[in-house]
Design an enzyme around this catalytic site. Structure first.
Site, PDB file in Angstrom:
ATOM      1  N   ASP A   1       1.134   5.063   1.290  1.00 38.87           N
ATOM      2  CA  ASP A   1       0.611   6.072   2.210  1.00 38.87           C
ATOM      3  C   ASP A   1       1.194   7.434   1.881  1.00 38.87           C
ATOM      4  O   ASP A   1       2.352   7.560   1.489  1.00 38.87           O
ATOM      5  CB  ASP A   1       0.981   5.704   3.652  1.00 38.87           C
ATOM      6  CG  ASP A   1       0.347   4.390   4.073  1.00 38.87           C
ATOM      7  OD1 ASP A   1      -0.667   4.005   3.472  1.00 38.87           O
ATOM      8  OD2 ASP A   1       0.873   3.751   5.001  1.00 38.87           O
TER       9      ASP A   1
ATOM     10  N   ASP B   1       8.218   4.881  13.992  1.00 41.91           N
ATOM     11  CA  ASP B   1       8.958   3.904  14.796  1.00 41.91           C
ATOM     12  C   ASP B   1      10.420   3.746  14.376  1.00 41.91           C
ATOM     13  O   ASP B   1      11.331   4.066  15.127  1.00 41.91           O
ATOM     14  CB  ASP B   1       8.225   2.557  14.849  1.00 41.91           C
ATOM     15  CG  ASP B   1       7.689   2.074  13.517  1.00 41.91           C
ATOM     16  OD1 ASP B   1       8.021   2.683  12.488  1.00 41.91           O
ATOM     17  OD2 ASP B   1       6.964   1.058  13.494  1.00 41.91           O
TER      18      ASP B   1
ATOM     19  N   ASP C   1       0.840  -1.199   0.000  1.00 44.21           N
ATOM     20  CA  ASP C   1       0.000   0.000   0.000  1.00 44.21           C
ATOM     21  C   ASP C   1       0.877   1.252   0.000  1.00 44.21           C
ATOM     22  O   ASP C   1       2.054   1.208   0.345  1.00 44.21           O
ATOM     23  CB  ASP C   1      -0.975   0.011   1.174  1.00 44.21           C
ATOM     24  CG  ASP C   1      -0.352  -0.468   2.467  1.00 44.21           C
ATOM     25  OD1 ASP C   1      -1.034  -1.161   3.224  1.00 44.21           O
ATOM     26  OD2 ASP C   1       0.836  -0.131   2.729  1.00 44.21           O
TER      27      ASP C   1
END
Ligand code: ATP
Ligand code: MG
Length: 459
Positions: free
Chosen positions: A76, A152, A74
Site C-alpha cells: 500500500d 491502529d 500487498d
C-alpha cells in the site's frame, strides 16, 4: 466543507487521539528494507508520484512485514496527492470506496492501493460520520502525521519514503517492531470503541508476526469484547477468514480464546467447548486448524466451508445432543441442528450461503459414513462434498477412536473400482448375514441410538 447528507449533529464530534507526535527518521543504512523486496509495480507508483512533486511512501503492513523479514502480500502507498490527482497520473487507475475513498492502480492481477493521507480530527473540513462512537465514514484528508496516528498499531504506522529510502516513524513503531510488540496508538479503550474489529486485528497480527500484545493494549479487550456484536457481520466474516485461513489459525484461536473474543464471535461453539469435559472437541478443533495452517504453508487450497464446519462443529454436536434428548429422531435432529446453528451464527458473522450449504453437507454426510448399504455407499462416494466430509471424518478421529474403521473403509472405497467395491460390499453383506445367525447384535452396530457413546453429540 461539511457534507450535509452525512452530518449527524452531535454524533459528529470526534474524540482526538492524544499521542505526542515526534518524528524519528531511520536512514537507509539502519533498517533492512530494500527496494528489491518491494513489488516493482509499487516502486513504479512511488516514483511516478514523487516525480510529479508529491510525497510518496510505502506504508502499513508491507513496511512492517519487510522489517520482520516477511513477504508482504500487498503493497500500500500513502501520498499527499488527492485521489483525483492520483487518477490523473495513472491511466490504469480507478477510484473506489465510500467509507475510504482510494485509488487503485491496476497492473494486470496486481493492484497497488494508493491512499491520500487522512486525519482523525473532524474540523468540519471533510467528510466524516460517527455512530455511537464508531466510525462509519472517514474521508478527512490530513498531513502525514495525522495519517500516522489514525492508524491502529504503531507497527502499522511506519512510512518508507522513496525520496531517500528512509523509514519515517511518528509513533515509536520502529522500536516496537524490534521489541516484537503490538501497541495501539492512542488510548486503547477509545480506539477499540471507535472500531471493535481492532481487537481481532491485535490478536491476528500478534499471531501472524509472533508479537506480544503490549499490556495496556491487551488489558481492555476482555471487557470490551462484546462490542464486536456491533461490528458489521460481513466485515467479521472477512476477518474470520484472515484469522483462520492466513496460515496462523492455531495462534489466532488461542489468542481469541485468551481474550474472550472467541465466545463473542462463536457463542454456541464457545459454550460447547466449555461443557465438553474430556476436551475432545477442543483437541479436534486445534488439530483441524493446525492442518489448515499446514495446507496454507504448502500452498494447498483451503475452503471457508470446511473452516466453518470445523469452527461450528462443537455447536452442531451440542445442539444435536439437546434435540436427541428431547426425543427428536436422529436424522431430523441432525437436519434441525444444522439449520439452527447456521441461523444463530448469522447474527454475528455473515456466512454466505455458498459456504453455509457445503458446511451443512459436510456435517450431514458424517452420519452416512456408517452405512454399508450398496446404494447409499455409492451415493455417498459420488457426493460433491465427499472429499471434504471424508477429511472431516479423519479429523474426528482426534476426538474419538471409534471412527477408525469407517476411515479405513472409505479410504479403501475411494481407491477401488466400482466393480471391486461392489464385490467387497457383497462380501461384507454375506459376512453380516452369517454373523447374524449367531450374533444378532452385530448387524445393528452401525445404527447409533440417541445418546449412545458413538453419536457425535458425545464427542
Ligand atoms: P495484513 O495485510 O497482513 O492483513 P495489514 O496491517 O496490512 O495486515 P490491512 O487491512 O491491509 O492490514 O490494512 C492496511 C493498513 O491500514 C494497516 O497496516 C493499518 O495501518 C491501517 N488499518 C487497517 N485497519 C485499520 C483499523 N481498523 N484502524 C486503523 N487503521 C487500520
Ligand atoms: Mg495489508
Amino acid at each position: 466543507m461539511g457534507n450535509p447528507e452525512t452530518s449527524t449533529g452531535s454524533a459528529n464530534i470526534i474524540p482526538s487521539v492524544t499521542t505526542p507526535i515526534s518524528l524519528r527518521v531511520i536512514p537507509r543504512d539502519q533498517h533492512t528494507i530494500s527496494r528489491k523486496d518491494i513489488s516493482p509495480n509499487a516502486v513504479r507508483v512511488l516514483y511516478r508520484l514523487r516525480d510529479a512533486g508529491f510525497g510518496a511512501y510505502l506504508v502499513g503492513g508491507a513496511v512492517r512485514d519487510l522489517l520482520v523479514n516477511g513477504h508482504p502480500k500487498d503493497f500500500d502507498v500513502a501520498t499527499d496527492a488527492t485521489p483525483e490527482q492520483v487518477k490523473q497520473l495513472f491511466r490504469n487507475c480507478r477510484l473506489i470506496g465510500r467509507r475510504f475513498r482510494l485509488a487503485h492502480v491496476v497492473f494486470g492481477r496486481e493492484i497497488i492501493e494508493v491512499a491520500t493521507f487522512r486525519a482523525n480530527i473532524d474540523d468540519g473540513s471533510g467528510d466524516r460520520e460517527m455512530e455511537n462512537g464508531m466510525l462509519v465514514r472517514d474521508n478527512v484528508y490530513g498531513s502525514i502525521e495525522d495519517d500516522a496516528i489514525r492508524r491502529d498499531f504503531t507497527c502499522n504506522a511506519l512510512y518508507y519514503a522513496i525520496e531517500d529510502f528512509s523509514v519515517r516513524d511518528y509513533t515509536g513503531g520502529f522500536e516496537d517492531v524490534q521489541a516484537r510488540l503490538m501497541k495501539l496508538i492512542g488510548d486503547p479503550e477509545q480506539r477499540y470503541r471507535e472500531d471493535p474489529v481492532r481487537m481481532l486485528r491485535a490478536v491476528r497480527l500478534a499471531g501472524k508476526l509472533g508479537f506480544q500484545i503490549e499490556e495496556k493494549t491487551a488489558a481492555p479487550i476482555p471487557q470490551l469484547a462484546n462490542l464486536l456484536n456491533e461490528a458489521a457481520p460481513a466485515r467479521l466474516f472477512e476477518e474470520v477468514l484472515k484469522l483462520f485461513l492466513g496460515g496462523h489459525g492455531v495462534a489466532s484461536f488461542e489468542g481469541l480464546e485468551r481474550y474472550g473474543l472467541f465466545d463473542v464471535m462463536f457463542p454456541e461453539s464457545g459454550k460447547a467447548l466449555r461443557s465438553n469435559r474430556s476436551g475432545a472437541l477442543r483437541r479436534m478443533l486445534i488439530e483441524g486448524l493446525a492442518n489448515t495452517d499446514q495446507r496454507v504453508a504448502n500452498d494447498e487450497p483451503v475452503s471457508p466451508s470446511f473452516l466453518f464446519a470445523l469452527l461450528l462443529w462443537p455447536a452442531f454436536c451440542r445442539t444435536q445432543a439437546t434435540l436427541l434428548k428431547q426425543g427428536v429422531a436422529e436424522e431430523e435432529a441432525q437436519r434441525r441442528a444444522a439449520d439452527r446453528v447456521t441461523l444463530h451464527q448469522l447474527t454475528t458473522i455473515a456466512l454466505p450461503r455458498r459456504f453455509s450449504l457445503p458446511m451443512q453437507e459436510i456435517w450431514l454426510l458424517q452420519a452416512r459414513f456408517g452405512s454399508r448399504q450398496r446404494k447409499r455407499v455409492f451415493r455417498t462416494l459420488t457426493h460433491p462434498r465427499f472429499r471434504a466430509a471424508f477429511d472431516f471424518l479423519i479429523l474426528r478421529q482426534v476426538a474419538s477412536s471409534e471412527h477408525a474403521s469407517d476411515v479405513a473403509f472409505w479410504r479403501e472405497a475411494q481407491q477401488q473400482s466400482g466393480r471391486e467395491l461392489e464385490s467387497a460390499l457383497d462380501d461384507l453383506h454375506t459376512q453380516d448375514a452369517d454373523d447374524a445367525g449367531d450374533e444378532p447384535r452385530k448387524r445393528r452396530r452401525r445404527r447409533r441410538r440417541p445418546g449412545a457413546p458413538g453419536a457425535p453429540a458425545a464427542e
